[in-house]
Design an enzyme around this catalytic site. Structure first.
Site, PDB file in Angstrom:
ATOM      1  N   LYS A 270     -27.666   9.215   6.671  1.00 48.59           N
ATOM      2  CA  LYS A 270     -26.673   9.878   5.784  1.00 48.59           C
ATOM      3  C   LYS A 270     -25.289   9.703   6.103  1.00 48.59           C
ATOM      4  CE  LYS A 270     -30.213  13.379   5.033  1.00 48.59           C
ATOM      5  NZ  LYS A 270     -30.671  14.773   5.354  1.00 48.59           N
TER       6      LYS A 270
ATOM      7  N   SER B 265     -32.581  19.677   2.748  1.00 42.29           N
ATOM      8  CA  SER B 265     -31.307  19.442   3.783  1.00 42.29           C
ATOM      9  C   SER B 265     -30.073  19.655   2.701  1.00 42.29           C
ATOM     10  CB  SER B 265     -31.441  17.831   3.976  1.00 42.29           C
ATOM     11  OG  SER B 265     -31.725  17.000   3.125  1.00 42.29           O
TER      12      SER B 265
END
Length: 795
Positions: free
Chosen positions: A698, A655
């Protein structure tokens, strides 16, 4: 391709409950849900398996723990009636021909208890009636008559022998030991003494000897005849006793046989019991407590153990049996044989056979946890053996696993007709499929439970009923509409998708219980959205110690990060950390530096073995993309070093590959990257942005760090466009986005992310692969070309 800044309305999807009538204000007015919510695939699998009674169509329910597989399965099974199933009561009784092999009786459901009572009633009455039948004048007169006849015959025969002996001056007498003796008499009919007998002449003594020998021969024949007469008397006496007992037994057994004449097995057993009682009348007639103590040694009733009925399974009604076995041990599943002690003697018999879960579930369904079954010794093999043979053989585990030849019972097997439902995860399912050849044959139906279900107006209304069923089952305070809406939003957050609802019922049930506690503490009469929020905050507070500890590093400045300004070769990436019950987002600084080389990307995490395989794969992919941009005609004369700063543990996942690519391009081009923006997302070899997980955590992690380091209205996060539907952000983040104090951009390509981060235009290539000079890629191409020329000039 175009850069999109998301509106606040797209970062959180509120529950409108449009298909819930306005008249419904709380869950009290909702009908609890009895169906398996969102599990149509699994439900059809269960229906298919339950409709086939053939061997092997058992069910393995596969899915994550906490999905409520067991609860939903129980609701379904208890709601449906399965007409093909015929239920029976099962009893163990004595096998009068082979005591070590108790006989099993199969009775129609609901009749076993009454049969046990009827037999006990008859036996207890016989315990009193039989002794009375042998303790009356009629019996004594007949017995005395038989005895008198025997005595008369004995006396007459012995009298003839005595008369004959008397004529020979010999007397027949009985010794104190009970033996017959012949004694010579003198002229006065008195027994000879040794002296008088010795004084007789030889002829007289010889005559006495001859007569005594003759009489002894006669006496021996008479004694044999007397013995035969005594045996004949005993036979007649026994026949007399049996006749008396038969009349009593017939009187008591006839009504019992009539009541159960339609069950051939029971009728045969009652006939055998009646015959055995005739052969063992001493059990009822013997007066010695010591001799009969063992026969009557029972913890229940004062009746012979031999004639008890051990009711193993009693189906109290025609209700389809559904049994949940929480602790599937061998004995708990298959039953066992107890031992009893009476006056120091250890014994066992059919009355000490105890049932297991398979006995109780016979004709229905048994539900168990697959891992628990596999953990218990010998259980899995025993279960497979029972399912293959479709019989339940109750053998002692100790006898199977030991080498000793201890005498024990070997009960007749019980016919087994049961559906087994095993609950387990995917890993256990795959292991069984791979390593156990019998598994696929015995568990042919897989009920695959979903983790999520689509979210729409109709499913929201359905989900509300699911919440109502949890409230009803747990006796919680009723939820109002605002609480229902907030719980649905929480479920969507748990699913990490605006368009989905989580089917992890354990989380929903736990939240409702904690919300109930909050509402009760506030003396509220119903659960409201504020109570749900309070429960969620308390829940997060309990599990967020690690996050708070790591955030303290940003407060103290030990974790290096910038949330404003610009820097070359430096970017803020986002990652997710997780404990067993909590996950949270955390920004990481990624840096890239360049030096003269051969176009390699040196992944420091990989070199020191802190990078996982997926992370290494992501680095190789972005390296291929960069080489395609800058090294089509010749090798890039640079080596780039890439690392996660202040990372002292393993790094995995791809990611951060878009962030790493941007950092490398910044290092090559020399264009600075904005530090007030963080980025997450993976990429392919063509630079296309790919979706990632943990998006909400996140974004919220970077938002919290920005709050710690100093809020600026320019701060924000770049995410892949295909991740937009995963946004279910916290209220404070949504409010900041709506007020323009925080931004979320979606991109479809890494070049769009580069443009946002460097405040340059989106790089676009012409047909020759050249990018415009005002883009970061165009600048990088120019820098690489100048470096090549410089190296060529030096060469």
């Amino acid at each position: 391709m175009a850069i999109t800044e998301l509106d606040a309305s797209l970062t959180y999807r509120q529950a409108e409950l449009l298909q819930l009538p306005d008249t419904i204000t709380t869950t009290k007015e909702l009908e609890p849900l009895d169906e398996i919510i969102g599990q149509e695939r699994a439900q059809k699998a269960v229906e298919f398996a339950m409709s086939i009674r053939d061997k092997g169509y058992n069910i393995y329910a596969v899915g994550r723990n906490g999905l409520g597989k067991r609860t939903m399965m129980l609701r379904y099974l208890k709601r449906h009636e399965f007409q093909d199933s015929t239920l029976y009561d099962w009893c163990y009784v004595a096998n009068f021909d082979e005591p070590r092999t108790p006989q099993v009786l199969k009775l129609p459901a609901g009749t076993g208890s009454q049969f046990k009572k009827d037999v006990e009633k008859v036996v207890l009455r016989l315990v009193k009636a039989l002794p009375l039948a042998f303790d009356n004048e009629v019996y004594y007169r007949r017995a005395d008559k038989l005895k008198a006849q025997l005595s008369q015959r004995q006396e007459a025969t012995l009298g003839e022998l005595a008369a004959e002996a008397q004529e020979m001056h010999i007397r027949l007498v009985v010794s104190p030991d009970g033996d017959y003796q012949l004694i010579a008499l003198n002229s006065e009919d008195e027994p000879h003494t040794d002296e008088t007998y010795a004084a007789l002449s030889d002829s007289e003594r010889n005559q006495f000897d001859d007569n005594i020998r003759h009489l002894e021969i006669r006496l021996r024949g008479i004694v044999r005849q007397l013995t035969e007469w005594e045996e004949e008397f005993s036979t007649k006496q026994q026949q007399h006793d049996e006749q008396v007992a038969r009349e009593v037994l017939t009187h008591f057994f006839k009504p019992l046989k009539d009541d159960y004449r339609h069950i051939s097995e029971v009728r045969t057993f009652l006939s055998n019991m009646q015959k055995d009682m005739l052969s063992n009348l001493d059990i009822f007639l013997e007066q010695s407590e010591d001799q009969l103590g063992l026969a009557y040694a029972s913890l229940e009733k004062k009746m012979p153990r031999r004639y008890q009925v051990n009711l193993l399974v009693n189906q109290e009604c025609e209700r389809f049996p559904v049994v949940v076995e929480e602790n599937p041990t061998y004995h708990g599943l298959f039953g066992y044989v107890e031992s009893a002690t009476y006056r120091g003697t250890v014994f066992t018999d059919f009355s000490l056979i105890r049932p297991g879960s398979l006995h109780r579930a016979n004709g229905g369904v048994l539900l168990m946890d697959a891992i628990k079954v596999l953990e218990r010794p010998y259980v899995w093999d025993g279960l497979k053996r029972a399912l293959r043979s479709r019989t339940l053989d109750l053998n002692s585990l100790e006898r199977e696993v030991s080498l000793s030849g201890t005498v024990s019972l070997s009960p007749e097997p019980v016919a087994l007709d049961v559906k087994i439902v095993l609950f387990g995860d995917y890993e256990t399912y795959q292991l069984l499929q791979q390593y156990d050849a019998d598994f696929s044959e015995l568990f042919r139906v897989t009920a695959d439970f979903e983790d999520v279900m689509p979210r729409n107006d109709e499913s929201e209304a359905f989900y509300v009923r699911f919440i109502s069923s949890i409230v009803y089952d747990n006796h919680l305070l009723q939820c109002d509409r605002s609480a229902l809406a907030r719980i649905i939003e929480y479920s969507s957050r748990q699913a990490d998708d605006q368009t989905m609802l989580s089917l992890h019922s354990a989380n929903i049930a736990n939240l409702l219980r904690e919300t109930h506690f909050c509402a009760k503490s506030a003396n509220a009469r119903r659960i409201r959205a504020t109570h749900v929020e309070q429960a969620l905050q308390q829940q997060e507070q309990r599990v967020s110690r690690l996050r708070d500890q790591m955030m303290l590093g940003f407060v103290q400045g030990t974790n290096l990060i910038e949330v404003q300004g610009k820097a070359v070769g430096q970017i803020n990436a986002l990652s997710v950390l997780a404990t067993t019950d909590h996950q949270f987002g955390m920004p990481n600084r990624i840096t890239a530096t360049t030096a003269h080389g051969r176009g390699e990307v040196l992944d420091i995490e990989h070199k020191v073995r802190l990078g996982g395989r997926i992370h290494s794969k992501g680095v190789w992919i972005l390296s291929a993309y960069i080489n395609g941009l800058l090294g089509k005609d010749a090798a890039v004369p640079l080596t780039t070093s890439l690392t996660f700063e202040q990372s002292y543990s393993g790094v995995d996942g791809d990611s951060a590959s878009m962030a790493e690519c941007c950092a490398i391009m910044s290092a090559i081009s020399g264009i600075a990257i904005r530090q007030d923006i963080a980025i997450t997302g993976s990429m392919n070899q063509f630079g296309e942005a790919q979706p990632i997980g943990g998006l909400n955590e996140k974004i919220e992690g970077f938002f919290d760090v920005c709050t710690i380091k100093g809020r600026k209205n320019s701060q924000g996060v770049i995410i892949p466009k295909r991740n937009a539907h995963n946004l279910m952000l916290k209220k404070e983040v949504v409010d900041a986005v709506s007020k323009g104090r925080f931004h979320i951009w979606t991109v479809e390509h890494v070049t769009e992310a580069m443009a946002i981060l460097t405040d340059t235009s989106v790089a676009k290539a012409n047909r020759y692969g050249r990018y415009q000079a005002d883009s970061i890629i165009g600048v990088a191409q120019q820098q690489v070309e100048q470096l090549r020329k410089s190296l060529e000039a030096k060469a």
